[in-house]
Design a protein around this motif. Structure first.
Motif, PDB file in Angstrom:
ATOM      1  N   VAL A 142       0.842  -1.202   0.000  1.00 53.73           N
ATOM      2  CA  VAL A 142       0.000   0.000   0.000  1.00 53.73           C
ATOM      3  C   VAL A 142       0.878   1.254   0.000  1.00 53.73           C
ATOM      4  CG1 VAL A 142      -1.534   1.407   1.442  1.00 53.73           C
ATOM      5  CG2 VAL A 142      -2.068  -1.000   1.033  1.00 53.73           C
ATOM      6  N   ASP A 143       1.918   1.253   0.806  1.00 56.92           N
ATOM      7  CA  ASP A 143       2.812   2.411   0.873  1.00 56.92           C
ATOM      8  C   ASP A 143       3.496   2.665  -0.465  1.00 56.92           C
ATOM      9  OD1 ASP A 143       2.188   2.825   3.524  1.00 56.92           O
ATOM     10  OD2 ASP A 143       3.963   1.771   4.300  1.00 56.92           O
ATOM     11  N   ILE A 144       3.924   1.606  -1.134  1.00 55.13           N
ATOM     12  CA  ILE A 144       4.603   1.745  -2.426  1.00 55.13           C
ATOM     13  C   ILE A 144       3.649   2.315  -3.473  1.00 55.13           C
ATOM     14  CG2 ILE A 144       5.670   0.469  -4.330  1.00 55.13           C
ATOM     15  CD1 ILE A 144       6.787  -1.466  -2.176  1.00 55.13           C
ATOM     16  N   ILE A 145       2.414   1.776  -3.509  1.00 58.94           N
ATOM     17  CA  ILE A 145       1.430   2.264  -4.481  1.00 58.94           C
ATOM     18  C   ILE A 145       1.052   3.707  -4.176  1.00 58.94           C
ATOM     19  CG2 ILE A 145      -0.970   2.001  -5.246  1.00 58.94           C
ATOM     20  CD1 ILE A 145      -0.536  -1.056  -4.991  1.00 58.94           C
ATOM     21  N   ASN A 146       0.877   4.034  -2.903  1.00 55.17           N
ATOM     22  CA  ASN A 146       0.545   5.413  -2.545  1.00 55.17           C
ATOM     23  C   ASN A 146       1.660   6.385  -2.941  1.00 55.17           C
ATOM     24  OD1 ASN A 146      -1.932   4.700  -1.551  1.00 55.17           O
ATOM     25  ND2 ASN A 146      -1.344   4.757   0.603  1.00 55.17           N
ATOM     26  N   SER A 147       2.902   5.956  -2.808  1.00 60.02           N
ATOM     27  CA  SER A 147       4.030   6.801  -3.224  1.00 60.02           C
ATOM     28  C   SER A 147       4.000   7.020  -4.737  1.00 60.02           C
ATOM     29  CB  SER A 147       5.361   6.164  -2.806  1.00 60.02           C
ATOM     30  OG  SER A 147       5.491   6.144  -1.405  1.00 60.02           O
ATOM     31  N   TRP A 148       3.674   5.943  -5.483  1.00 60.10           N
ATOM     32  CA  TRP A 148       3.578   6.061  -6.945  1.00 60.10           C
ATOM     33  C   TRP A 148       2.482   7.055  -7.331  1.00 60.10           C
ATOM     34  CZ3 TRP A 148      -0.075   5.389 -10.734  1.00 60.10           C
ATOM     35  CH2 TRP A 148       0.385   5.247 -12.056  1.00 60.10           C
ATOM     36  N   VAL A 149       1.326   6.938  -6.713  1.00 67.32           N
ATOM     37  CA  VAL A 149       0.210   7.849  -7.020  1.00 67.32           C
ATOM     38  C   VAL A 149       0.581   9.277  -6.647  1.00 67.32           C
ATOM     39  CG1 VAL A 149      -2.144   8.499  -6.379  1.00 67.32           C
ATOM     40  CG2 VAL A 149      -1.592   6.096  -6.853  1.00 67.32           C
ATOM     41  N   SER A 150       1.178   9.464  -5.470  1.00 70.72           N
ATOM     42  CA  SER A 150       1.568  10.804  -5.039  1.00 70.72           C
ATOM     43  C   SER A 150       2.559  11.428  -6.020  1.00 70.72           C
ATOM     44  CB  SER A 150       2.177  10.746  -3.633  1.00 70.72           C
ATOM     45  OG  SER A 150       2.523  12.033  -3.175  1.00 70.72           O
ATOM     46  N   ILE A 157      -2.627  13.533  -4.105  1.00 79.24           N
ATOM     47  CA  ILE A 157      -3.279  12.357  -3.522  1.00 79.24           C
ATOM     48  C   ILE A 157      -2.199  11.516  -2.847  1.00 79.24           C
ATOM     49  CG2 ILE A 157      -4.764  10.351  -3.967  1.00 79.24           C
ATOM     50  CD1 ILE A 157      -5.794  11.752  -6.441  1.00 79.24           C
ATOM     51  N   PRO A 158      -1.816  11.872  -1.629  1.00 79.52           N
ATOM     52  CA  PRO A 158      -0.719  11.166  -0.961  1.00 79.52           C
ATOM     53  C   PRO A 158      -1.107   9.825  -0.363  1.00 79.52           C
ATOM     54  CG  PRO A 158      -1.535  12.928   0.436  1.00 79.52           C
ATOM     55  CD  PRO A 158      -2.280  13.038  -0.863  1.00 79.52           C
ATOM     56  N   GLU A 159      -2.381   9.626  -0.053  1.00 85.92           N
ATOM     57  CA  GLU A 159      -2.820   8.386   0.573  1.00 85.92           C
ATOM     58  C   GLU A 159      -4.037   7.839  -0.176  1.00 85.92           C
ATOM     59  OE1 GLU A 159      -3.384   8.912   4.742  1.00 85.92           O
ATOM     60  OE2 GLU A 159      -1.336   9.613   5.081  1.00 85.92           O
ATOM     61  N   GLY A 164      -5.115  -1.878   4.803  1.00 89.32           N
ATOM     62  CA  GLY A 164      -6.100  -2.954   4.777  1.00 89.32           C
ATOM     63  C   GLY A 164      -6.773  -3.138   3.430  1.00 89.32           C
ATOM     64  N   THR A 165      -6.518  -2.216   2.475  1.00 92.29           N
ATOM     65  CA  THR A 165      -7.122  -2.331   1.141  1.00 92.29           C
ATOM     66  C   THR A 165      -6.616  -3.572   0.413  1.00 92.29           C
ATOM     67  OG1 THR A 165      -7.320   0.077   0.960  1.00 92.29           O
ATOM     68  CG2 THR A 165      -7.441  -1.191  -1.093  1.00 92.29           C
ATOM     69  N   LEU A 166      -5.348  -3.884   0.588  1.00 88.55           N
ATOM     70  CA  LEU A 166      -4.742  -5.047  -0.058  1.00 88.55           C
ATOM     71  C   LEU A 166      -4.556  -6.175   0.960  1.00 88.55           C
ATOM     72  CD1 LEU A 166      -1.971  -3.191  -2.109  1.00 88.55           C
ATOM     73  CD2 LEU A 166      -4.351  -3.644  -2.769  1.00 88.55           C
ATOM     74  N   SER A 167      -4.378  -7.386   0.454  1.00 83.88           N
ATOM     75  CA  SER A 167      -4.154  -8.536   1.328  1.00 83.88           C
ATOM     76  C   SER A 167      -3.127  -9.448   0.683  1.00 83.88           C
ATOM     77  CB  SER A 167      -5.462  -9.310   1.547  1.00 83.88           C
ATOM     78  OG  SER A 167      -5.820 -10.012   0.364  1.00 83.88           O
ATOM     79  N   ASP A 168      -2.777 -10.519   1.382  1.00 83.92           N
ATOM     80  CA  ASP A 168      -1.804 -11.438   0.805  1.00 83.92           C
ATOM     81  C   ASP A 168      -2.402 -12.242  -0.347  1.00 83.92           C
ATOM     82  OD1 ASP A 168      -3.474 -13.112   2.216  1.00 83.92           O
ATOM     83  OD2 ASP A 168      -1.929 -13.875   3.580  1.00 83.92           O
TER      84      ASP A 168
END
Length: 389
Positions: A142-150, A157-159, A164-168
């Motif tokens: 989630v952190d990696i994807i949020n950084s890409w979007v930001s 859109i930093p977050e 919990g949006t993603l799972s294994d």
């Protein structure tokens, strides 16, 4: 009443790619209409271009009945000859505009092998290559994807994805990011901005900061197939290649749903053909909109329910390793309109797993708006404004 903002209708030179872009616009408008039905008295901001792009990436990997359902709902298929090239040229032309940034991303579970033809298709249509991720550490993903979007929305859109949006069980996340910043061709004078009452869709009134501009505008009066009268006024940005279209019914008691259901690429082309240049005083609110939506219900209602079901979804063109289905389609849109211009940012994701005197025109009640890039007719944003925030 319902107030729909159709935010960034980007139009590029319509030669060669108008068919694809018109169909993408029509699909996006239909998704927006579904959203609007469930948000009659609420504000909505939306990116038609974003949802069309993300589902087109999924479509490239679809087979069987899932492919048929996507082709029917979307009205086009990037799997057809020549369509991937049109998509690539469209994205290139949009990105070449000053103030517009568009990016596509594919995040894939590191242990999952993608079909070579799917990799080639993504590269050809969207000029993107899959990035391997470890979804067994979902919060890190989630952190990696949020950084890409930001990074691709200038930090607007930093977050994007919540914890919990993603799972294994997540295997693939298809992404589109869109950022727009444009100055009005003729800015509104802040000294003329004054407080006025806005008549909300639910019948209440709320004070707003109303901007004013007297100028020559492209303006027209139209009637829907059901006999609803409305007007359209175009407010251009610097460079004249993008503009915002403001759409409002004449009668204050008319819901904007009467207009949003009538929208299509052909209708917008009709507006542009029939608008005339006249002197008007425009008064419109200074506003900010933030929308976060899960498009699953809207897409389900458009006949795409099977792609959300692991038993019926067929994305075998993506991978032969395991069966995939879509778990959610998320979009976040932020729009800011003030005296100087407009800032807009949108992020869209499809998450796959295994298992939007001088005659005065006063927008003091709900209205539609469209921002259009004038060569392709691509709709980048849309929305509805019912209540000042």
């Amino acid at each position: 009443m319902l107030c729909v903002y159709i935010f960034l209708l980007l139009t590029l030179s319509r030669v060669g790619m108008s068919s694809l872009q018109d169909k993408q616009t029509d699909f996006g408008l239909k998704v927006f209409s579904q959203l609007a039905k469930d948000s009659v008295d609420q504000n909505v901001a939306f990116s038609p271009y974003g949802v069309a792009s993300v589902l087109a990436m999924a479509q490239l990997g679809a087979a069987g009945n899932t492919r048929k359902a996507l082709n029917t709902a979307m009205g086009f298929s990037l799997q057809e000859r020549g369509m991937s090239r049109q998509q690539r040229l469209l994205q290139r032309d949009l990105s070449s505009e000053d103030g517009v940034e568009i990016a596509s991303g594919v995040m894939v579970e590191r242990k999952m092998s993608l079909e070579k033809r799917y990799r080639r298709a993504l590269s050809k249509a969207f000029q993107t290559h899959p990035h391997q991720m470890d979804f067994t550490k979902p919060d890190q993903a989630v952190d990696i994807i949020n950084s890409w979007v930001s990074d691709h929305t200038a930090g607007s859109i930093p977050e994007f994805l919540a914890s919990g949006t993603l799972s294994d069980e997540t295997r693939l996340v298809l992404l589109n990011a869109l950022h727009f910043q444009g100055l009005w061709k003729v800015p509104f004078d802040p000294k003329l901005t004054q407080e006025r009452m806005f008549h909300c869709a639910n019948g209440s009134t709320v004070p707003v900061h109303m901007m004013r501009l007297t100028n020559r505008f492209n303006y027209g009066e139209f009637v829907t197939a059901d006999g609803v009268d409305y007007d359209v006024i175009e407010v251009p940005y610097e460079g004249d290649s993008l503009s915002m279209l403001l759409v409002s019914p004449f009668e204050p008691e008319v819901s904007l749903s009467a207009l949003s259901g009538d929208l299509s690429s052909q209708r917008i082309q009709q507006w542009r053909a029939e608008l005339r240049n006249v002197k008007r005083q425009l008064a419109m609110p200074r506003f900010t909109l933030n929308s976060e939506v899960n498009l699953k219900t809207a897409l389900f209602n458009m006949g795409l329910g099977s792609m959300f079901n692991l038993a019926t979804a067929d994305f075998t063109r993506i991978t032969a390793d395991e069966r995939l289905c879509v778990s959610k389609v998320l979009q976040t849109v932020k729009i800011e309109v003030n005296e100087q211009g407009t800032k807009g940012a949108a992020a869209t994701a499809a998450v796959m797993f295994s298992r939007m005197a001088v005659e005065e025109i006063t927008l003091d009640r709900p209205f539609l708006f469209l921002i259009q890039h004038k060569h392709t007719g691509a709709v980048l944003f849309m929305g509805q404004f019912n209540n000042p925030l």
